[in-house]
Design an enzyme around this catalytic site. Structure first.
Site, PDB file in Angstrom:
ATOM      1  N   ASP A 168      44.798  39.838  31.762  1.00  0.00           N
ATOM      2  CA  ASP A 168      45.775  39.657  32.834  1.00  0.00           C
ATOM      3  C   ASP A 168      45.030  39.804  34.151  1.00  0.00           C
ATOM      4  OD1 ASP A 168      48.292  39.706  34.415  1.00  0.00           O
ATOM      5  OD2 ASP A 168      49.222  40.006  32.456  1.00  0.00           O
ATOM      6  N   HIS A 239      48.238  34.879  35.725  1.00  0.00           N
ATOM      7  CA  HIS A 239      47.804  36.160  35.146  1.00  0.00           C
ATOM      8  C   HIS A 239      46.320  36.063  34.756  1.00  0.00           C
ATOM      9  CE1 HIS A 239      51.844  37.954  34.944  1.00  0.00           C
ATOM     10  NE2 HIS A 239      52.256  36.728  34.698  1.00  0.00           N
ATOM     11  N   GLU A 308      55.208  32.709  34.447  1.00  0.00           N
ATOM     12  CA  GLU A 308      55.131  33.036  35.876  1.00  0.00           C
ATOM     13  C   GLU A 308      53.952  32.359  36.578  1.00  0.00           C
ATOM     14  OE1 GLU A 308      57.113  37.440  35.711  1.00  0.00           O
ATOM     15  OE2 GLU A 308      55.009  37.343  35.183  1.00  0.00           O
TER      16      GLU A 308
HETATM   17  C1  ACM Z   1      56.848  38.003  31.006  1.00  0.00           C
HETATM   18  O1  ACM Z   1      57.453  39.074  30.941  1.00  0.00           O
HETATM   19  N1  ACM Z   1      56.334  37.597  32.152  1.00  0.00           N
HETATM   20  C2  ACM Z   1      56.648  37.186  29.840  1.00  0.00           C
END
Ligand code: ACM
Ligand code: ZN
Length: 538
Positions: A168, A239, A308
């Site tokens: 991440d 991420h 995201e």
């Molecule tokens: C997530 O919680 N962004 C998959």
């Protein structure tokens, strides 16, 4: 009442008790030797004595191979003088042993030193084939011992998938030999935003850690013995800051950043950071990473996150724009779809199915049919229902029940327990639902103790949804079994949330506590619980 979580499909209690002691003899059909040995070593570890392995079916304990039993299912037929376990697979016999373990551990608290259980007949098999937990080690690195402990407890609750979030913004946690900077640079960060989403203060204690490939092999093998497959996740295209901190050319404009110490789409040069979807070098990097990881993780799945993903950088990037033009992609969402597809095809050649969060359905243009959708967003997403209608596979991880890193005020025990994964706007044929997954994102989980607090006893509630037939679920009955189960957790030295704090019934209070978690102090509920434990423990 049966002392078993998750509750089995069918059971009938009998009179009397079965005692397992040093005179006990154990037989197994060859296919189930592994489960027999597991029982023997467990007995030795728990009570210091071993039952005798024999080759006669006249033994007190018999593991019998029976092809007619469902995969992962088992039958326990226990009278006062005989314990018969039937299964069609090692997994089934193994779960029978896990059930015996729970049944006997409950008794051991009353009669220390003796392994015994009430005579009983059980027929059991899982509701879902995919019964997962997400462990985020990018935000905090817990290490091998903690992971092995989690795997043990997963098996104890008949869970069988560890979705391992290994990368991440805040850290890259797996050795990739071709890209050594990922662990030299990307696995380390200078500090951590540590109080709450709404509080920008940073604890400047450096954080690091990663698994060597040798360690990965050890953990994967450890899990396999517990009937658990590990699905690795390399989150992309967002991420991805730890990778970009290590290799800036992976970003659109060769941005120079450090591994993130803030969470979310964060400040400090990390806003909107994303892997470039236009450069060939990004794809080569991803393929290289897959090439190294695929042989380490035999699971037929590979998770690429896909959640995201802000598109600001892609809009400004000549490489991304060129690829869009060359491939007739109408917008940046379609570019992410193009990227997902390329990776899905690459994974397919390696015998793996791509798993992505439900954002990957934003564009389904040519989306590989084999792709598995993991449904997390709190709002209902009609695209998931459509995906099921199209015959795709789905895993349910809805935020409002299965995000177990949330406060108990928000996702209380009862909420997690009663959440019905197939009653969330999925009104068609749901046979494509592979199963369920509970998440432990670790932005606010810096320690093993905190992780356990988030897990227990919600893991028990979650496991019952994952395993038990829907018609057997009943919160009152579950809670009564849980009360009896808590001493077993204590005996294992596991931190858990005190039961009276697992549900916040007053809506206003729950709202307030959730607000405190987000804006002021993500640790308030935990701190209060620990204070309570300290005061009320002997
Ligand atoms: C997530 O919680 N962004 C998959
Ligand atoms: Zn780009």
């Amino acid at each position: 009442m049966i002392n078993l979580i998750p509750i089995p499909k069918y059971y009938k209690e009998r009179f009397g008790e079965f005692i397992l002691n040093s005179d006990t003899t154990v037989y197994a059909d060859e296919q189930l030797n592994f489960a027999r040995d597991f029982l023997v070593s467990l007995t030795e570890r728990t009570c210091g004595y071993k039952p005798h392995i024999v080759v006669s079916k006249k033994a007190n304990v018999c593991f019998l191979y029976d092809r007619s039993i469902a995969k992962e299912g088992y039958i326990i037929d226990c009278t006062t003088n005989e314990l018969k376990i039937s299964a069609s697979s090692i997994a089934g016999a193994f779960y029978a042993v896990q059930s015996l373990r729970q049944l006997m551990l409950a008794e051991i608290l009353e009669k220390p030193g003796v392994l015994n259980m009430h005579a009983i007949y059980i027929e059991d098999e899982p509701r879902y084939e995919y019964r997962g937990i997400l462990l985020d080690e990018a935000r905090y690195f817990f290490g091998m011992d903690v992971v092995k402990g989690i795997l043990d407890m997963m098996a104890f609750h008949k869970l069988n998938v560890l979705h391992w979030h290994l990368t991440d913004n805040e850290g890259w946690r797996v050795e990739i030999k071709k890209y050594p900077k990922l662990t030299e640079i990307g696995s380390n960060r200078r500090g951590t935003q540590h109080i709450a989403w709404g509080n920008k203060s940073v604890d400047w204690t450096p954080q690091g850690g990663f698994y060597t490939q040798k360690e990965i092999k050890e953990i994967v093998a450890y899990a396999a013995r517990l009937n658990i497959m590990i699905v690795p996740e390399i989150d992309m295209p967002a991420h991805f800051a730890a990778a970009i901190a290590s290799y800036p050319e992976l970003s659109c404009r060769n941005v120079k950043i450090e591994t993130a110490y803030m969470h979310g789409n964060c400040e400090g040069g990390h806003q909107n950071i994303i892997a470039c979807a236009g450069k060939d070098t990004t794809y080569q990097f991803i393929y290289d990473v897959i090439d190294e990881l695929a042989p380490l993780f035999p699971a037929p799945y590979f998770h690429i996150g896909g959640d995201e993903a802000p598109k600001t950088e892609w809009k400004k990037c000549p490489d991304c724009q060129r690829v869009m033009q060359e491939n007739g992609l109408k917008n940046e969402e379609e570019l992410q779809g193009y990227m997902n597809n390329k990776i899905a095809v690459y994974l397919k050649r390696k015998g793996k199915r791509l798993i992505g969060w439900n954002e990957i359905l934003k564009t389904t243009k040519d989306l590989e049919h084999s792709v598995v959708v993991q449904y997390w967003t709190p709002a209902n997403d009609s695209r998931v229902a459509n995906a099921l209608v199209e015959g795709r596979n789905v895993i349910i991880s809805k935020h409002q029940a299965f995000y177990l890193d949330m406060t108990y005020a928000q996702n209380g025990l009862k909420t997690t327990y009663e959440f019905e994964p197939e009653k969330i706007g999925l009104t068609g044929d749901n046979s494509g639902i592979l199963g369920v997954e509970g998440t432990f994102w670790s932005e606010w989980i810096p320690t093993k103790e905190r992780l356990e607090f988030q897990m227990y006893p919600r893991l028990e509630a979650f496991a019952e949804t994952a395993w038990s037939p829907r018609e057997n679920k009943n919160y009152k009955d579950f809670y009564a079994r849980l009360v009896k189960f808590m001493p077993t957790l204590r005996r294992m030295n596991i931190v858990s949330c005190p039961l009276h704090m697992t549900n916040v019934k007053n809506k206003l209070k729950a709202f307030h506590m959730k607000n405190v978690f987000v804006t002021k102090n993500a640790h308030a509920e935990y701190n209060r619980a620990m204070l309570y434990r300290k005061r009320h423990r002997k």
